[in-house]
Each structure stands twice: as C-alpha cells, then as structure tokens.
Design a protein around this motif. Structure first.
Motif, PDB file in Angstrom:
ATOM      1  N   PRO A  83       0.809  -1.229   0.000  1.00 47.46           N
ATOM      2  CA  PRO A  83       0.000   0.000   0.000  1.00 47.46           C
ATOM      3  C   PRO A  83       0.838   1.274   0.000  1.00 47.46           C
ATOM      4  CG  PRO A  83      -0.801  -1.568   1.630  1.00 47.46           C
ATOM      5  CD  PRO A  83       0.509  -2.091   1.130  1.00 47.46           C
ATOM      6  N   LYS A  84       2.044   1.232   0.555  1.00 46.01           N
ATOM      7  CA  LYS A  84       2.889   2.414   0.615  1.00 46.01           C
ATOM      8  C   LYS A  84       3.364   2.839  -0.770  1.00 46.01           C
ATOM      9  CE  LYS A  84       4.572   1.345   5.277  1.00 46.01           C
ATOM     10  NZ  LYS A  84       5.764   1.045   6.101  1.00 46.01           N
ATOM     11  N   ARG A  85       3.353   1.890  -1.709  1.00 44.92           N
ATOM     12  CA  ARG A  85       3.826   2.200  -3.060  1.00 44.92           C
ATOM     13  C   ARG A  85       2.658   2.370  -4.031  1.00 44.92           C
ATOM     14  NH1 ARG A  85       8.664  -1.530  -4.953  1.00 44.92           N
ATOM     15  NH2 ARG A  85       8.619   0.090  -6.531  1.00 44.92           N
ATOM     16  N   ARG A  86       1.496   2.751  -3.482  1.00 46.09           N
ATOM     17  CA  ARG A  86       0.307   2.890  -4.316  1.00 46.09           C
ATOM     18  C   ARG A  86       0.506   3.902  -5.439  1.00 46.09           C
ATOM     19  NH1 ARG A  86      -5.070   1.845  -3.843  1.00 46.09           N
ATOM     20  NH2 ARG A  86      -4.764   0.969  -1.765  1.00 46.09           N
ATOM     21  N   SER A  87       1.210   5.006  -5.127  1.00 52.42           N
ATOM     22  CA  SER A  87       1.381   6.066  -6.120  1.00 52.42           C
ATOM     23  C   SER A  87       2.695   5.942  -6.891  1.00 52.42           C
ATOM     24  CB  SER A  87       1.332   7.422  -5.425  1.00 52.42           C
ATOM     25  OG  SER A  87       2.378   7.524  -4.473  1.00 52.42           O
ATOM     26  N   ALA A  88       3.493   4.889  -6.593  1.00 48.51           N
ATOM     27  CA  ALA A  88       4.789   4.746  -7.257  1.00 48.51           C
ATOM     28  C   ALA A  88       4.598   4.273  -8.697  1.00 48.51           C
ATOM     29  CB  ALA A  88       5.666   3.758  -6.498  1.00 48.51           C
ATOM     30  N   LYS A  89       5.345   4.879  -9.605  1.00 46.30           N
ATOM     31  CA  LYS A  89       5.285   4.474 -11.001  1.00 46.30           C
ATOM     32  C   LYS A  89       6.153   3.239 -11.212  1.00 46.30           C
ATOM     33  CE  LYS A  89       4.491   9.070 -12.966  1.00 46.30           C
ATOM     34  NZ  LYS A  89       5.003  10.082 -13.920  1.00 46.30           N
ATOM     35  N   SER A  90       5.692   2.339 -12.052  1.00 45.68           N
ATOM     36  CA  SER A  90       6.467   1.154 -12.398  1.00 45.68           C
ATOM     37  C   SER A  90       6.372   0.936 -13.899  1.00 45.68           C
ATOM     38  CB  SER A  90       5.959  -0.080 -11.648  1.00 45.68           C
ATOM     39  OG  SER A  90       4.612  -0.334 -11.978  1.00 45.68           O
ATOM     40  N   GLU A  91       7.343   0.223 -14.432  1.00 45.86           N
ATOM     41  CA  GLU A  91       7.384  -0.041 -15.864  1.00 45.86           C
ATOM     42  C   GLU A  91       7.147  -1.519 -16.115  1.00 45.86           C
ATOM     43  OE1 GLU A  91      11.043   1.304 -17.472  1.00 45.86           O
ATOM     44  OE2 GLU A  91      10.485   3.416 -17.451  1.00 45.86           O
ATOM     45  N   ARG A  92       6.229  -1.806 -16.983  1.00 52.01           N
ATOM     46  CA  ARG A  92       5.944  -3.168 -17.403  1.00 52.01           C
ATOM     47  C   ARG A  92       6.550  -3.369 -18.782  1.00 52.01           C
ATOM     48  NH1 ARG A  92       1.781  -7.143 -17.597  1.00 52.01           N
ATOM     49  NH2 ARG A  92       2.762  -8.876 -18.701  1.00 52.01           N
ATOM     50  N   ILE A  93       7.436  -4.356 -18.900  1.00 49.56           N
ATOM     51  CA  ILE A  93       8.089  -4.646 -20.175  1.00 49.56           C
ATOM     52  C   ILE A  93       7.274  -5.701 -20.905  1.00 49.56           C
ATOM     53  CG2 ILE A  93      10.194  -5.480 -21.281  1.00 49.56           C
ATOM     54  CD1 ILE A  93      11.751  -4.541 -18.833  1.00 49.56           C
ATOM     55  N   LEU A  94       6.681  -5.319 -22.017  1.00 50.53           N
ATOM     56  CA  LEU A  94       5.894  -6.246 -22.828  1.00 50.53           C
ATOM     57  C   LEU A  94       6.749  -6.753 -23.984  1.00 50.53           C
ATOM     58  CD1 LEU A  94       2.453  -4.394 -23.004  1.00 50.53           C
ATOM     59  CD2 LEU A  94       3.183  -6.163 -21.406  1.00 50.53           C
ATOM     60  N   LEU A  95       7.045  -8.042 -23.982  1.00 52.61           N
ATOM     61  CA  LEU A  95       7.826  -8.638 -25.065  1.00 52.61           C
ATOM     62  C   LEU A  95       6.913  -8.885 -26.256  1.00 52.61           C
ATOM     63  CD1 LEU A  95       9.869 -11.265 -23.013  1.00 52.61           C
ATOM     64  CD2 LEU A  95      10.602  -9.000 -23.733  1.00 52.61           C
ATOM     65  N   LYS A  96       7.279  -8.333 -27.401  1.00 56.20           N
ATOM     66  CA  LYS A  96       6.474  -8.516 -28.603  1.00 56.20           C
ATOM     67  C   LYS A  96       6.815  -9.856 -29.258  1.00 56.20           C
ATOM     68  CE  LYS A  96       5.968  -3.579 -29.644  1.00 56.20           C
ATOM     69  NZ  LYS A  96       6.158  -2.531 -30.682  1.00 56.20           N
TER      70      LYS A  96
END
Length: 409
Positions: free
Chosen positions: A290-303
């Motif tokens: 819950p503490k990282r609710r506003s943290a941005k993260s990157e999802r790497i989508l392999l094509k």
C-alpha cells in the motif's frame, strides 16, 4: 516416528537469503549434478515415418542442487521446465548429457538398476486430478511405494499410510476413500504423501500449486516448507508463479527455450536481475504494498511469440525478443558464466553488470522488440473523489427538491 528416529539431518530454518546463507548452501554436499543435459523429441512424417527434425525441449543445461536446499525453476510455457524435471528423475531417457545423483552416474540406468534409487528420488506431479488412479483407494495409492520397493514399515503399511495422511493434513480415517471424494487441494496433499512415503532425499515438484485455488496454494506451499524443515528434504520446484518461487526457493534458475539463462540466489535475482529476459519476467510481478500505491512502475511487454523449439534462433535464443540485441547476439551463443559470486548469467549485454561485448550497436529490430507500459496506481484520495462528487451532486439534487429551498411563487 520423528525425524531423529529416522536418522535424518534436519537443516536450520532458512533465513531471508543473506550472504551467509548462500555461503552455507555452497558448502553443503552436492546431491544432484547435471552436465550438458539434452532431450530432443524426434519428429516423424509420411507413411515411412522419416525423420523431419526434432523438438529440442532441453538443449544443454548445467546446474547443481545441494543437500537441504530448494532450487526453483521458472520460465514461460514450453521452455522445457517439466521435461527437465522428468529427466533428472529418470522418467525420461536423456538424448545427451550426464546426471549424477549422490556422486553416481544415473544417466542411462535401466529400470531394474533405477528401482533402488527411487527410494531417494520422488516426484510430485502437476495435475492432482490425473496423477491419482481413480480406481484405487487412497490407502492403495499412498501405500504403492512400499509394495513396489518391497518395504514393510514398522507397524504395517496401513498404519504408516495413515500417519502420512495425518502429516500432510488429511484425516487418517479417509484411508478407504477414492480420489473423486476429495477436492483438488486434498488430492495434491495425497500426491505429496505418496512422494514422501519412502523418505526420499530429493523431491521434484512440477508446478505443485498451479492447479489449485489461490486460497489453497498458500497452505500447500507452507506444508512443503514445513516438511523440508522437519525431514531434511531437498526440493527442485518448477513453477510459473514468481511470488511462490521467491517464497520457497534458496536459488532460482530461469529457463528460456530449453536453456538456463540465469541462475542465482533469490535475493540477488529479484533485487538485481542480470538477464534481460529475467528483468521482463519480474516487471510483470505485482507488488502488494500500500505504501507504493502512487509509485510508477514499468511493465516490459515482449512482442512476438517464443520461437519454435524445432528450429531455435542462432546465437542467443532470446535475441529475437531482446531490446539489447546486437550482431554478436545473433551469431554467438553466450555461455552461462558467473559474473559475481553465486550469480550466473548467459548474456553478452547483461543488466546490472559490466557489458561483456562493449562497442556493439543495438540492431534496428531490437529497438522495436518490446513495449514499455507505464503503470501508476491512483492515490486513495483520487479513488474516492468521483464518489465524493457523486455524493455532493446527489445532496444538491436532494436539497433543491425540498419545499424549503424551492422558489416561492
């Protein structure tokens, strides 16, 4: 009968994956050693059944499993995880390579020579619905290893089977019931009891919780952890769920298209993955914090899809989906080498480590191999805002309809 009565060395409870733990694991006895292991399934076609190639399910892997540890194996479907598990338990005949168990070469042992080894090497199968014979009672299923090995436990087979059922959390009085009378989680516990009947040293668990409900998965994982502490077992756990693997494993091997691309202790792998494929896998794991609710993260989508194991790509097998691929990746296969203590990776351009092939230019295809998706969870206030506005609107509508607030004529 306790583990002390059986003469089993019980290892200390695993800690959070510190450096001392890794050093201790490395100093233990090597229980299983695999060198250059391969399994190719031939393809036949036509009336004359002529050879038309082979499916290279496992294509040259090397690793060791130390006594008392848990090695987790992860990767996409079709990467060869289950085939590898069946190879090291000798349920499949290897095409090439070498398997050593307790220092003995078991690569090409026949059925008769392998039978005594089965006492120390067992397997928990993935599907609890198809791995139990529906025509046999639970007592017959769990007691089968004693009959096949010619072992008579103290107090008789029935008493020992009932003890095993109690150990895995089942009612011993259900000895005469049939598999269809149990739920999926209970059936998996029956499979675990059967695997533990002869006190094996090595247990290979092929996705032991993937067919179970989420509420049951934690119970089975905790059961496996408790049994390892109590009986001194060594596990090779094959799984899709990276969070499950992180919870139970000491070291983790990442497989891709029949190869091990990274092998490290769990803390090193999750905090600083070196192979791009491992980084892409870990980017898909949600973080329940819950503490990282506003943290941005990157999802790497392999094509694109995983290449066919019938005709795998030349060089590094991941180069067709890798955003760091260069010309050397297309032509030269990277060896699995240790770039730091206890952390092996097969990559020319690893993450979180010095570049093994500096000066190479990333190819045009590599720049389009992935898609980066920004994921940001809304703040709690932002979640409640529309509801608050809706409430205010409702209040306004209600107040305006009251006789007191209505305009007087």
């Amino acid at each position: 009968m306790t583990s002390e009565d059986k003469g089993v060395d019980v290892p200390a409870q695993r800690s959070a994956g510190s450096g001392a733990e890794v050093k201790d694991a490395a100093s233990r006895e090597v229980l299983l050693k695999v060198t250059g292991l391969q399994k190719h399934f031939p393809l036949k076609k036509g009336m004359l059944q002529r050879s038309a190639g082979a499916v290279k399910a496992v294509d040259g892997i090397d690793f060791e499993v130390h006594s008392g540890e848990t090695l987790g194996v992860v990767g996409e479907s079709g990467c060869g995880k289950s085939t590898m598990g069946r190879l090291i338990t000798r349920l499949l005949e290897p095409t090439a390579g070498k398997i050593e168990f307790e220092g003995r070469d078991i690569t090409h042992l026949g059925v008769g020579a392998m039978r005594p080894m089965r006492r120390d090497m067992q397997m928990i199968f993935q599907d609890p619905y198809s791995s139990l014979n529906p025509r046999h009672t639970i007592g017959t299923i769990v007691g089968a290893p004693f009959k096949l090995q010619g072992v008579t436990p103290e107090g008789g087979v029935k008493k020992e089977v009932q003890r095993l059922l109690e150990v895995v959390g089942l009612n011993p009085e259900h000895y005469n019931r049939y598999p269809h009378e149990f739920s999926g989680g209970q059936r998996q516990r029956i499979g675990i009891a059967r695997a533990l009947a002869l006190n094996p040293r090595l247990v290979v668990a092929d996705e032991p919780v993937s067919a179970l409900d989420v509420s049951i998965q934690a119970q089975v994982v905790n059961l496996l952890d408790d049994l390892q502490t109590e009986l001194g077992l060594t596990y090779v756990i094959i799984a899709h769920d990276l969070s499950v693997v992180r919870h139970v494993s000491d070291r983790i091997a990442v497989m891709y298209l029949g190869k091990i691309v990274e092998l490290a202790d769990r803390e090193s792998l999750y905090k600083a993955p070196m192979h791009p494929y491992t980084k892409a896998l870990l980017s898909a794991v949600p973080i329940p914090d819950p503490k990282r609710r506003s943290a941005k993260s990157e999802r790497i989508l392999l094509k694109g899809d995983v290449p066919s194991p019938i005709s795998p790509p030349s060089g590094c097998r991941f180069h067709t989906r890798c955003w760091k691929a260069t010309e050397i990746c297309k032509t030269q296969e990277p060896p699995l080498v240790a770039l730091k203590t206890g952390h092996q990776v097969a990559c020319h351009h690893p993450e979180n480590a010095p570049d093994q092939a500096p000066g190479e230019t990333v190819t045009a295809a590599a720049r389009e191999a992935i898609e980066i998706v920004k994921v940001q969870k809304p703040e709690a206030d932002e979640v409640r805002k529309p509801e608050a506005e809706e409430t205010a609107a409702d209040d306004g509508a209600t107040s305006s309809d009251t006789p007191e607030d209505s305009p007087k004529e």
